[in-house]
Write an enzyme that holds these catalytic residues in place. Structure first.
Site, PDB file in Angstrom:
ATOM      1  N   GLY A 188       2.216  -1.166   2.449  1.00  0.00           N
ATOM      2  CA  GLY A 188       2.793  -2.451   2.060  1.00  0.00           C
ATOM      3  C   GLY A 188       3.133  -3.331   3.241  1.00  0.00           C
ATOM      4  N   SER A 189       2.544  -4.508   3.345  1.00  0.00           N
ATOM      5  CA  SER A 189       2.706  -5.309   4.543  1.00  0.00           C
ATOM      6  C   SER A 189       2.154  -6.706   4.321  1.00  0.00           C
ATOM      7  CB  SER A 189       2.003  -4.622   5.711  1.00  0.00           C
ATOM      8  OG  SER A 189       0.733  -4.148   5.299  1.00  0.00           O
ATOM      9  N   ARG A 190       1.961  -7.428   5.426  1.00  0.00           N
ATOM     10  CA  ARG A 190       1.507  -8.808   5.341  1.00  0.00           C
ATOM     11  C   ARG A 190       0.717  -9.161   6.591  1.00  0.00           C
ATOM     12  NH1 ARG A 190       5.655 -13.911   4.529  1.00  0.00           N
ATOM     13  NH2 ARG A 190       4.675 -15.325   6.007  1.00  0.00           N
TER      14      ARG A 190
END
Length: 220
Positions: A188-190
């Protein structure tokens, strides 16, 4: 399909741990309870499949083009805006951000071909990846690639609330190819991409992207 470079080791370790857990549970806890044994086995299998899915790198026909900026990650477009990029350009740029959920493929790819002109790693916080301040306060890396035409594109890997390890394979002065693996962010990240103001944005908020395939913008 193949696995990320660390995926084979993690998959083997996970499999051995789950197998050991199931054997211990069977012999010492659930030897007389077939339902509990079955439930644990099913839960272990689901966890194992999720780990394999997370570290997978699907075989794809990658998109290339000298003026095209390709999505560096699978995910959802959550930001398209003009903003001040204060770390490297120190000027106005067009920002396109991709949110990567834990279910997305998490390999990151080079959005353009060229030379890495700038790289920096920053330790930091672990705000949720869609938080506006995550781009400047979370653990992150910043990579600037200069294309053969001289246009510079900035890409920023940002760790989220769950993702607490960023991996990168690039360094300053290194030539890179569009679509090649440049790193990985776990769970989960960006990813933010900063483009020139005259770049033609070809995606919209809410669009789903495929790393190495979806065209984010045309540099003209």
């Amino acid at each position: 399909m193949r696995l990320h470079r660390e995926g084979n080791t993690i998959m083997l370790t996970t499999g051995l741990v789950l197998l050991t857990l199931n054997l211990l549970a069977y012999f010492f806890l659930f030897s007389d309870n077939s339902t509990a044994t079955l439930l644990l086995a099913v839960a272990s299998l689901i966890l194992f499949v999720l780990v394999v899915q997370f570290f997978r790198i699907p075989n794809r026909l990658l998109t290339t083009g000298d003026t095209k900026v390709i999505a560096p990650a699978d995910g959802t477009i959550v930001v398209i805006e003009e903003t001040e990029e204060s770390e490297f350009f120190k000027a106005r740029r067009r920002q396109v951000s991709i949110f990567m959920s834990p279910l997305n493929v998490h390999v990151n790819r080079n959005p353009v071909s060229g030379i890495v002109r700038y790289f920096k790693y920053y330790p930091g916080k672990y705000l949720v990846a869609w938080h506006p301040k995550s781009s400047t306060e979370n653990e992150r890396t910043t990579v600037v690639i200069e294309s053969p035409s001289g246009v510079q594109v900035l890409m920023r890997q940002i760790a989220g609330a769950v993702a607490r390890r960023i991996i990168w394979y690039v360094k300053e002065g290194q030539p890179v190819e569009q679509g090649d693996e440049m790193g990985f962010i776990k769970f989960g990240s960006r990813v933010d991409v900063f483009l020139p103001l005259d770049a033609e944005i070809l995606v919209n908020i809410g669009d789903r992207t495929k790393g190495g395939v979806t065209v984010l913008a045309d540099l003209k």
